[in-house]
Design a protein around this motif. Structure first.
Motif, PDB file in Angstrom:
ATOM      1  N   HIS A   7      29.015  41.925  -4.739  1.00 60.32           N
ATOM      2  CA  HIS A   7      29.301  43.160  -5.488  1.00 60.32           C
ATOM      3  C   HIS A   7      30.556  43.046  -6.345  1.00 60.32           C
ATOM      4  N   GLY A   8      31.106  41.874  -6.458  1.00 61.48           N
ATOM      5  CA  GLY A   8      32.298  41.688  -7.264  1.00 61.48           C
ATOM      6  C   GLY A   8      33.239  40.703  -6.593  1.00 61.48           C
ATOM      7  N   ARG A   9      34.340  40.454  -7.245  1.00 63.56           N
ATOM      8  CA  ARG A   9      35.313  39.498  -6.730  1.00 63.56           C
ATOM      9  C   ARG A   9      35.812  39.939  -5.344  1.00 63.56           C
ATOM     10  N   HIS A  10      35.646  39.064  -4.361  1.00 62.71           N
ATOM     11  CA  HIS A  10      36.062  39.305  -2.975  1.00 62.71           C
ATOM     12  C   HIS A  10      35.395  40.543  -2.373  1.00 62.71           C
ATOM     13  N   ASP A  11      34.205  40.868  -2.861  1.00 59.69           N
ATOM     14  CA  ASP A  11      33.453  42.025  -2.366  1.00 59.69           C
ATOM     15  C   ASP A  11      32.040  41.591  -2.014  1.00 59.69           C
ATOM     16  N   VAL A  12      31.861  41.177  -0.765  1.00 59.99           N
ATOM     17  CA  VAL A  12      30.566  40.765  -0.243  1.00 59.99           C
ATOM     18  C   VAL A  12      30.156  41.757   0.835  1.00 59.99           C
ATOM     19  N   ARG A  13      28.901  42.184   0.816  1.00 61.76           N
ATOM     20  CA  ARG A  13      28.422  43.193   1.756  1.00 61.76           C
ATOM     21  C   ARG A  13      27.092  42.754   2.364  1.00 61.76           C
ATOM     22  N   VAL A  14      26.698  43.426   3.434  1.00 61.07           N
ATOM     23  CA  VAL A  14      25.347  43.272   3.985  1.00 61.07           C
ATOM     24  C   VAL A  14      24.586  44.545   3.688  1.00 61.07           C
ATOM     25  N   ASP A  15      23.522  44.427   2.909  1.00 61.26           N
ATOM     26  CA  ASP A  15      22.731  45.573   2.471  1.00 61.26           C
ATOM     27  C   ASP A  15      21.295  45.464   2.980  1.00 61.26           C
ATOM     28  N   SER A  16      20.611  46.611   2.998  1.00 54.07           N
ATOM     29  CA  SER A  16      19.166  46.620   3.193  1.00 54.07           C
ATOM     30  C   SER A  16      18.504  46.496   1.826  1.00 54.07           C
ATOM     31  N   VAL A  17      17.647  45.511   1.666  1.00 57.70           N
ATOM     32  CA  VAL A  17      16.993  45.230   0.385  1.00 57.70           C
ATOM     33  C   VAL A  17      15.499  45.048   0.626  1.00 57.70           C
ATOM     34  N   PRO A  18      14.685  45.127  -0.428  1.00 56.54           N
ATOM     35  CA  PRO A  18      13.242  44.938  -0.245  1.00 56.54           C
ATOM     36  C   PRO A  18      12.910  43.528   0.254  1.00 56.54           C
ATOM     37  N   ASP A  19      11.883  43.426   1.080  1.00 57.66           N
ATOM     38  CA  ASP A  19      11.408  42.119   1.508  1.00 57.66           C
ATOM     39  C   ASP A  19      10.841  41.361   0.311  1.00 57.66           C
ATOM     40  N   THR A  51      27.828  35.729 -14.905  1.00 55.08           N
ATOM     41  CA  THR A  51      26.456  36.262 -14.854  1.00 55.08           C
ATOM     42  C   THR A  51      26.016  36.683 -13.465  1.00 55.08           C
ATOM     43  N   MET A  52      26.935  36.839 -12.524  1.00 52.77           N
ATOM     44  CA  MET A  52      26.571  37.475 -11.260  1.00 52.77           C
ATOM     45  C   MET A  52      26.402  38.975 -11.486  1.00 52.77           C
ATOM     46  N   ARG A  53      25.509  39.587 -10.728  1.00 48.98           N
ATOM     47  CA  ARG A  53      25.252  41.023 -10.838  1.00 48.98           C
ATOM     48  C   ARG A  53      25.371  41.665  -9.460  1.00 48.98           C
ATOM     49  N   ALA A  54      25.874  42.874  -9.439  1.00 51.72           N
ATOM     50  CA  ALA A  54      26.035  43.591  -8.176  1.00 51.72           C
ATOM     51  C   ALA A  54      24.694  43.676  -7.451  1.00 51.72           C
ATOM     52  N   GLY A  55      24.693  43.307  -6.191  1.00 50.41           N
ATOM     53  CA  GLY A  55      23.482  43.334  -5.390  1.00 50.41           C
ATOM     54  C   GLY A  55      22.771  42.009  -5.295  1.00 50.41           C
ATOM     55  N   SER A 125      17.753  25.278 -11.950  1.00 40.59           N
ATOM     56  CA  SER A 125      17.796  26.517 -11.174  1.00 40.59           C
ATOM     57  C   SER A 125      18.237  26.257  -9.747  1.00 40.59           C
ATOM     58  N   ALA A 126      18.755  27.327  -9.125  1.00 39.43           N
ATOM     59  CA  ALA A 126      19.214  27.235  -7.741  1.00 39.43           C
ATOM     60  C   ALA A 126      19.067  28.592  -7.072  1.00 39.43           C
ATOM     61  N   PHE A 127      18.979  28.578  -5.762  1.00 37.66           N
ATOM     62  CA  PHE A 127      18.921  29.817  -4.994  1.00 37.66           C
ATOM     63  C   PHE A 127      20.305  30.464  -4.934  1.00 37.66           C
ATOM     64  N   GLY A 128      20.342  31.784  -5.100  1.00 32.18           N
ATOM     65  CA  GLY A 128      21.533  32.566  -4.802  1.00 32.18           C
ATOM     66  C   GLY A 128      22.760  32.178  -5.586  1.00 32.18           C
ATOM     67  N   TYR A 129      22.583  31.768  -6.861  1.00 30.64           N
ATOM     68  CA  TYR A 129      23.744  31.251  -7.579  1.00 30.64           C
ATOM     69  C   TYR A 129      23.747  31.685  -9.040  1.00 30.64           C
ATOM     70  N   ALA A 130      23.898  32.965  -9.269  1.00 24.28           N
ATOM     71  CA  ALA A 130      24.118  33.518 -10.609  1.00 24.28           C
ATOM     72  C   ALA A 130      22.862  33.436 -11.468  1.00 24.28           C
ATOM     73  N   HIS A 131      22.877  34.230 -12.516  1.00 20.87           N
ATOM     74  CA  HIS A 131      21.727  34.291 -13.411  1.00 20.87           C
ATOM     75  C   HIS A 131      21.721  33.158 -14.417  1.00 20.87           C
ATOM     76  N   LEU A 132      22.800  32.403 -14.502  1.00 19.74           N
ATOM     77  CA  LEU A 132      22.782  31.168 -15.270  1.00 19.74           C
ATOM     78  C   LEU A 132      21.777  30.182 -14.700  1.00 19.74           C
ATOM     79  N   THR A 133      21.574  30.238 -13.391  1.00 21.32           N
ATOM     80  CA  THR A 133      20.666  29.305 -12.731  1.00 21.32           C
ATOM     81  C   THR A 133      19.361  29.981 -12.313  1.00 21.32           C
TER      82      THR A 133
END
Length: 405
Positions: A7-19, A51-55, A125-133
């Motif tokens: 969710h931003g610099r030094h802001d990591v959370r655990v959220d409920s997201v769609p499967d 190019t990271m996005r919140a969520g 491309s890579a898993f979990g690593y920005a929209h550049l990838t």
């Protein structure tokens, strides 16, 4: 499902997201059983990668059990698989050359255009690593969608627990490719900057490939101790002039090969790194390449420089004159994981390669944000963190007996 999200610099959370769901015939869905926090994830945590996005769901070191497959997947429900962090189609020009991290098809045009502007050609491309990838969801979650599941996943035989094989996803083949790119010959002296996970696996790989001496450089006592335990000689850059020490240790010649396992957030006490840090914090620069500069200057004439450390932008004060005049060779790049998967899996099964020594902590997925903070702030005590979705305890435990095994 639950997932670790940015969710931003030094802001990591655990959220409920769609499967996740099957969206392509070659897809598979895995139930994640183990997922690690990588040193590269700290570049996201520190806000250095654009190019990271919140969520966005984090995590590119993942494994689990297959629970759903598309009609063109070659996987079977119930199989245990490790997922390479690189997403590769298996049929493009680059995949045909086993340069899987440069795959031309996995990165959607909507995101590859951005990397083409930055780097001249679209990134892989890579898993979990920005929209550049590619903007693909990562595996620090309960479930993960795996594109091109007929190409990437490594099927794990019975009898090999997660901790022994999880790092086939990234850091083990990254360390192996780093040593391979150093073109190690029998009797070589190899210097390795950085004793984090990739650096330690680069040390292990260099020794397997025939290096006579490996000299490890860092400042965290626990990491230097692990390097020594693996057979490396160690240097603490806080109390040693590294170039002078390497000169003396090699009889005035210099290391045959130098491996930069640090990357864009180098620490250092020199004026060059202080200037780099100020520029990065004031948005006047991006990368801090102190380790790379040091490796180029320390390497012997005609030597080789290998760079598995991640860089993302521009580097100031690059010693191009030394690089050219000394006749050095440099190889770098994201890891072609699928190229090395079978070989390294066989070596693990035969006991030639150990990975479990690295793990210092297991924690639940819900502890993800706290673990990111520890990984960032307490790198001497936290050498590698493995998150276990479904783990009941919310209090991480130091796996002392496991790490010493």
């Amino acid at each position: 499902m639950r997932a670790v999200t940015w969710h931003g610099r030094h802001d990591v959370r655990v959220d409920s997201v769609p499967d996740p769901e099957i969206v392509n015939p070659r897809d598979a869905i895995i139930k994640v059983t183990s997922t690690a926090i990588c040193g590269s994830d700290l570049h996201l945590y520190d806000g250095y990668i654009p190019t990271m996005r919140a969520g966005d769901i984090l995590g590119h070191e993942n494994m689990g059990e297959v629970v759903e497959v598309g009609p063109k997947s070659t996987l079977e429900i119930g199989q245990r698989v490790v997922i390479p962090f690189t997403i590769s189609c298996g049929s493009c020009f680059f995949c045909g050359k086993q340069q899987y991290s440069a795959c031309d098809n996995a990165n959607p045009a909507t995101t590859s255009d951005m990397s083409e502007t930055l780097y001249g050609y679209p990134m892989g491309s890579a898993f979990g690593y920005a929209h550049l990838t590619g903007g693909y969801a990562g595996g620090q979650a309960e479930y993960l969608r795996v594109p091109y599941s007929d190409i990437g996943p490594i099927v794990i035989p019975d009898g090999l627990e997660d901790d022994k094989v999880l790092f086939l996803s990234d850091i083990l083949p990254t360390g192996w490719m780093a040593a391979e790119n150093a073109e190690i010959e029998d009797g070589d002296t190899v210097a390795v900057w950085g004793c984090g996970p990739v650096g330690l696996f680069a040390i292990q790989s260099a020794l397997i490939m025939g290096a006579h001496r490996v000299i490890a450089i860092d400042h965290y006592p626990a990491r230097l101790a692990l390097a020594r335990q693996m057979g490396a000689e160690i240097l603490d850059y806080r109390d040693t002039d590294i170039r002078e020490a390497l000169f003396e240790m090699t009889g005035g010649i210099g290391p045959d090969a130098c491996i930069d396992c640090v990357g864009m957030e180098s620490h250092g006490l020199g004026i060059d790194n202080i200037v780099d840090t100020i520029k990065a914090h004031t948005f006047l620069g991006t990368d801090r390449p102190a380790a790379l500069r040091q490796a180029i200057l320390a390497c012997r004439k005609g030597g080789r420089v290998s760079v598995p450390g991640v860089y993302g932008g521009m580097a100031d004060k690059f010693p191009i004159g030394a690089f050219m005049e000394k006749g050095l060779t440099m190889k770098t790049g994201q890891t072609h994981v699928q190229k090395y998967s079978k070989q390294l899996l066989d070596m693990i099964g035969e006991g030639q390669v150990d990975t479990t020594f690295l793990i210092s902590h297991h924690a639940s997925l819900e502890d993800g944000p706290a673990m990111y903070k520890h990984w960032h702030d307490d790198q001497n005590e936290y050498t590698k963190i493995v998150l276990k979705p479904g783990m009941a305890s919310t209090t991480p435990s130091r796996e002392t007996e496991h790490a010493a095994a």
